[in-house]
Design a protein around this motif. Structure first.
Motif, PDB file in Angstrom:
ATOM      1  N   TYR A 108       0.644  -0.851  -0.104  1.00  0.00           N
ATOM      2  CA  TYR A 108       0.258  -0.275  -0.565  1.00  0.00           C
ATOM      3  C   TYR A 108       1.395   1.456  -0.052  1.00  0.00           C
ATOM      4  O   TYR A 108       0.723   2.028  -0.820  1.00  0.00           O
ATOM      5  CB  TYR A 108      -1.092  -0.053   1.466  1.00  0.00           C
ATOM      6  CG  TYR A 108      -2.005   1.202   0.962  1.00  0.00           C
ATOM      7  CD1 TYR A 108      -2.945   0.969   0.572  1.00  0.00           C
ATOM      8  CD2 TYR A 108      -2.086   1.864   2.118  1.00  0.00           C
ATOM      9  CE1 TYR A 108      -3.935   2.150   0.312  1.00  0.00           C
ATOM     10  CE2 TYR A 108      -2.956   3.351   2.306  1.00  0.00           C
ATOM     11  CZ  TYR A 108      -4.365   3.410   1.020  1.00  0.00           C
ATOM     12  OH  TYR A 108      -4.650   4.541   0.596  1.00  0.00           O
ATOM     13  N   LEU A 109       1.980   0.921   0.889  1.00  0.00           N
ATOM     14  CA  LEU A 109       2.937   2.698   0.640  1.00  0.00           C
ATOM     15  C   LEU A 109       3.205   2.760  -1.066  1.00  0.00           C
ATOM     16  O   LEU A 109       3.608   3.893  -1.062  1.00  0.00           O
ATOM     17  CB  LEU A 109       3.935   2.529   2.064  1.00  0.00           C
ATOM     18  CG  LEU A 109       5.264   3.058   1.378  1.00  0.00           C
ATOM     19  CD1 LEU A 109       4.607   4.396   2.072  1.00  0.00           C
ATOM     20  CD2 LEU A 109       6.744   2.135   2.401  1.00  0.00           C
ATOM     21  N   ARG A 110       3.795   1.721  -1.232  1.00  0.00           N
ATOM     22  CA  ARG A 110       4.266   1.964  -2.565  1.00  0.00           C
ATOM     23  C   ARG A 110       3.323   2.457  -3.900  1.00  0.00           C
ATOM     24  O   ARG A 110       3.627   3.041  -3.968  1.00  0.00           O
ATOM     25  CB  ARG A 110       4.727   0.378  -3.065  1.00  0.00           C
ATOM     26  CG  ARG A 110       6.196   0.016  -2.362  1.00  0.00           C
ATOM     27  CD  ARG A 110       6.934  -1.475  -3.081  1.00  0.00           C
ATOM     28  NE  ARG A 110       8.087  -1.595  -1.389  1.00  0.00           N
ATOM     29  CZ  ARG A 110       8.677  -2.750  -1.819  1.00  0.00           C
ATOM     30  NH1 ARG A 110       8.295  -4.072  -2.703  1.00  0.00           N
ATOM     31  NH2 ARG A 110       9.854  -2.929  -1.227  1.00  0.00           N
ATOM     32  N   PHE A 111       1.844   2.056  -3.268  1.00  0.00           N
ATOM     33  CA  PHE A 111       1.023   1.933  -4.402  1.00  0.00           C
ATOM     34  C   PHE A 111       1.052   3.528  -4.325  1.00  0.00           C
ATOM     35  O   PHE A 111       0.956   4.399  -5.186  1.00  0.00           O
ATOM     36  CB  PHE A 111      -0.209   1.971  -4.044  1.00  0.00           C
ATOM     37  CG  PHE A 111      -1.336   2.640  -4.976  1.00  0.00           C
ATOM     38  CD1 PHE A 111      -1.834   2.230  -5.893  1.00  0.00           C
ATOM     39  CD2 PHE A 111      -2.554   3.210  -3.286  1.00  0.00           C
ATOM     40  CE1 PHE A 111      -3.011   2.920  -6.858  1.00  0.00           C
ATOM     41  CE2 PHE A 111      -3.818   3.673  -4.211  1.00  0.00           C
ATOM     42  CZ  PHE A 111      -3.790   3.255  -5.398  1.00  0.00           C
ATOM     43  N   ILE A 112       0.132   3.784  -2.461  1.00  0.00           N
ATOM     44  CA  ILE A 112       0.445   5.362  -2.581  1.00  0.00           C
ATOM     45  C   ILE A 112       2.044   6.577  -2.891  1.00  0.00           C
ATOM     46  O   ILE A 112       1.146   7.659  -3.607  1.00  0.00           O
ATOM     47  CB  ILE A 112       0.415   6.399  -0.821  1.00  0.00           C
ATOM     48  CG1 ILE A 112      -1.075   5.236  -0.551  1.00  0.00           C
ATOM     49  CG2 ILE A 112      -0.071   6.968  -0.423  1.00  0.00           C
ATOM     50  CD1 ILE A 112      -2.406   5.597  -1.343  1.00  0.00           C
ATOM     51  N   THR A 113       2.768   5.952  -2.571  1.00  0.00           N
ATOM     52  CA  THR A 113       4.765   6.922  -2.968  1.00  0.00           C
ATOM     53  C   THR A 113       5.019   6.676  -4.462  1.00  0.00           C
ATOM     54  O   THR A 113       4.507   7.576  -5.581  1.00  0.00           O
ATOM     55  CB  THR A 113       5.313   6.381  -2.596  1.00  0.00           C
ATOM     56  OG1 THR A 113       5.764   5.243  -2.115  1.00  0.00           O
ATOM     57  CG2 THR A 113       5.161   7.057  -0.845  1.00  0.00           C
ATOM     58  N   GLY A 114       4.309   5.674  -4.933  1.00  0.00           N
ATOM     59  CA  GLY A 114       4.623   5.333  -6.512  1.00  0.00           C
ATOM     60  C   GLY A 114       3.443   5.782  -7.740  1.00  0.00           C
ATOM     61  O   GLY A 114       3.607   6.462  -8.245  1.00  0.00           O
TER      62      GLY A 114
ATOM     63  N   MET B 164      10.009   7.764  -0.174  1.00  0.00           N
ATOM     64  CA  MET B 164      10.690   6.481  -0.651  1.00  0.00           C
ATOM     65  C   MET B 164      12.316   6.488  -1.194  1.00  0.00           C
ATOM     66  O   MET B 164      12.498   5.632  -1.559  1.00  0.00           O
ATOM     67  CB  MET B 164       9.975   6.737  -2.205  1.00  0.00           C
ATOM     68  CG  MET B 164       8.561   6.403  -2.764  1.00  0.00           C
ATOM     69  SD  MET B 164       8.434   5.077  -1.252  1.00  0.00           S
ATOM     70  CE  MET B 164       9.014   3.720  -2.623  1.00  0.00           C
ATOM     71  N   ARG B 165      12.679   7.947  -0.405  1.00  0.00           N
ATOM     72  CA  ARG B 165      14.300   8.079   0.031  1.00  0.00           C
ATOM     73  C   ARG B 165      14.812   6.593   1.328  1.00  0.00           C
ATOM     74  O   ARG B 165      15.591   6.359   0.956  1.00  0.00           O
ATOM     75  CB  ARG B 165      14.521   9.071   0.426  1.00  0.00           C
ATOM     76  CG  ARG B 165      14.505  10.355  -1.087  1.00  0.00           C
ATOM     77  CD  ARG B 165      15.028  11.615  -0.493  1.00  0.00           C
ATOM     78  NE  ARG B 165      13.725  11.763   0.418  1.00  0.00           N
ATOM     79  CZ  ARG B 165      14.194  12.855   1.832  1.00  0.00           C
ATOM     80  NH1 ARG B 165      15.442  13.687   1.865  1.00  0.00           N
ATOM     81  NH2 ARG B 165      13.730  13.438   2.868  1.00  0.00           N
ATOM     82  N   CYS B 166      13.683   5.465   1.593  1.00  0.00           N
ATOM     83  CA  CYS B 166      13.943   5.181   2.383  1.00  0.00           C
ATOM     84  C   CYS B 166      15.271   4.005   1.815  1.00  0.00           C
ATOM     85  O   CYS B 166      14.613   3.293   0.729  1.00  0.00           O
ATOM     86  CB  CYS B 166      13.245   4.449   3.405  1.00  0.00           C
ATOM     87  SG  CYS B 166      11.546   4.144   2.858  1.00  0.00           S
ATOM     88  N   ALA B 167      15.977   3.000   2.891  1.00  0.00           N
ATOM     89  CA  ALA B 167      16.601   2.401   2.453  1.00  0.00           C
ATOM     90  C   ALA B 167      15.967   1.179   1.497  1.00  0.00           C
ATOM     91  O   ALA B 167      14.867   0.658   2.232  1.00  0.00           O
ATOM     92  CB  ALA B 167      17.695   1.629   3.458  1.00  0.00           C
ATOM     93  N   HIS B 168      16.735   0.131   1.190  1.00  0.00           N
ATOM     94  CA  HIS B 168      15.833  -1.384   0.787  1.00  0.00           C
ATOM     95  C   HIS B 168      14.230  -0.727   0.372  1.00  0.00           C
ATOM     96  O   HIS B 168      13.864  -1.616   0.200  1.00  0.00           O
ATOM     97  CB  HIS B 168      15.846  -2.273   1.614  1.00  0.00           C
ATOM     98  CG  HIS B 168      17.653  -1.985   2.770  1.00  0.00           C
ATOM     99  ND1 HIS B 168      18.574  -2.687   1.791  1.00  0.00           N
ATOM    100  CD2 HIS B 168      17.841  -1.831   3.601  1.00  0.00           C
ATOM    101  CE1 HIS B 168      19.460  -2.973   2.495  1.00  0.00           C
ATOM    102  NE2 HIS B 168      18.973  -2.149   3.705  1.00  0.00           N
ATOM    103  N   GLY B 169      13.530  -0.171  -0.699  1.00  0.00           N
ATOM    104  CA  GLY B 169      12.769   0.370  -1.536  1.00  0.00           C
ATOM    105  C   GLY B 169      11.631   0.628  -0.196  1.00  0.00           C
ATOM    106  O   GLY B 169      10.845  -0.103  -0.088  1.00  0.00           O
ATOM    107  N   CYS B 170      12.050   0.950   1.325  1.00  0.00           N
ATOM    108  CA  CYS B 170      11.152   0.949   2.511  1.00  0.00           C
ATOM    109  C   CYS B 170      10.874   0.185   2.940  1.00  0.00           C
ATOM    110  O   CYS B 170       9.541  -0.990   3.639  1.00  0.00           O
ATOM    111  CB  CYS B 170       9.964   1.936   1.911  1.00  0.00           C
ATOM    112  SG  CYS B 170      10.530   3.257   1.904  1.00  0.00           S
ATOM    113  N   ASP B 171      12.030  -1.601   2.860  1.00  0.00           N
ATOM    114  CA  ASP B 171      11.735  -3.141   3.606  1.00  0.00           C
ATOM    115  C   ASP B 171      11.910  -2.668   4.836  1.00  0.00           C
ATOM    116  O   ASP B 171      13.627  -1.795   4.607  1.00  0.00           O
ATOM    117  CB  ASP B 171      12.171  -3.747   2.294  1.00  0.00           C
ATOM    118  CG  ASP B 171      11.909  -5.185   3.078  1.00  0.00           C
ATOM    119  OD1 ASP B 171      10.889  -5.373   4.534  1.00  0.00           O
ATOM    120  OD2 ASP B 171      12.931  -6.456   2.931  1.00  0.00           O
TER     121      ASP B 171
END
Length: 164
Positions: A106-112, A121-128
């Motif tokens: 969901y985070l990736r949907f909201i941001t991407g 989305m600057r968080c390391a490891h694709g926000c993992d």
């Protein structure tokens, strides 16, 4: 996963087509086609794992978490004295890709896809985060919501939120 014979036939045909369209993964799609055609209940559970459900309340919590981190960063930038806190501590690290996959998706949907909160989305490891964060974020949200000025936080309020 419960499916009618018609649904199984449609899905099996889709896997067959995917195998033709993506030869590099043809073996994977052939396996899935066989599972669906055969109705192998144990293996069909694997397919269920691909379809995650995230409730409206969980979506709202993810959005509130992003908004809280936005407020933390804005408040930090507005502090006159930042000596007791580093910007690194305010960095959002995301959700665990294994145990919190639906939140990360969901985070990736909201941001991407939606293009919101791009700064996260600057968080390391694709926000993992590689460690579960859901409970931590909920504790932080409780502290943040109790602050009288959620977007004009003092140094002490920022530290209280981060230490929740």
């Amino acid at each position: 996963m419960e499916m009618t014979s018609t649904q199984r036939l449609i899905l099996a045909n889709q896997y067959k087509l995917m195998g033709l369209l993506d030869p590099a993964n043809a073996q994977k799609y052939t396996r899935l086609e066989t599972i669906v055609k055969g109705g192998f209940s144990l293996e069909l559970k694997e397919l269920d794992n691909e379809f995650l459900a995230i409730s409206e309340a969980e979506c709202q919590t993810v959005l509130e978490t992003l908004e809280m981190y936005h407020a933390l960063q804005v408040s930090y930038e507005n502090l006159a004295d930042k000596s007791d806190l580093t910007a690194h501590r305010l960095q959002f690290i995301g959700y665990d890709a294994i145990r919190e996959r639906k939140y990360l998706n969901y985070l990736r949907f909201i941001t991407g896809i939606e293009g919101k909160y791009q700064e996260f989305m600057r968080c390391a490891h694709g926000c993992d985060s590689q460690t579960p964060m859901w409970d931590k974020y909920n504790k932080m949200l409780d502290v943040w919501k109790a602050c009288p000025h959620q977007y004009h936080l003092s140094l002490v309020e920022i530290q209280n939120i981060l230490n929740a």
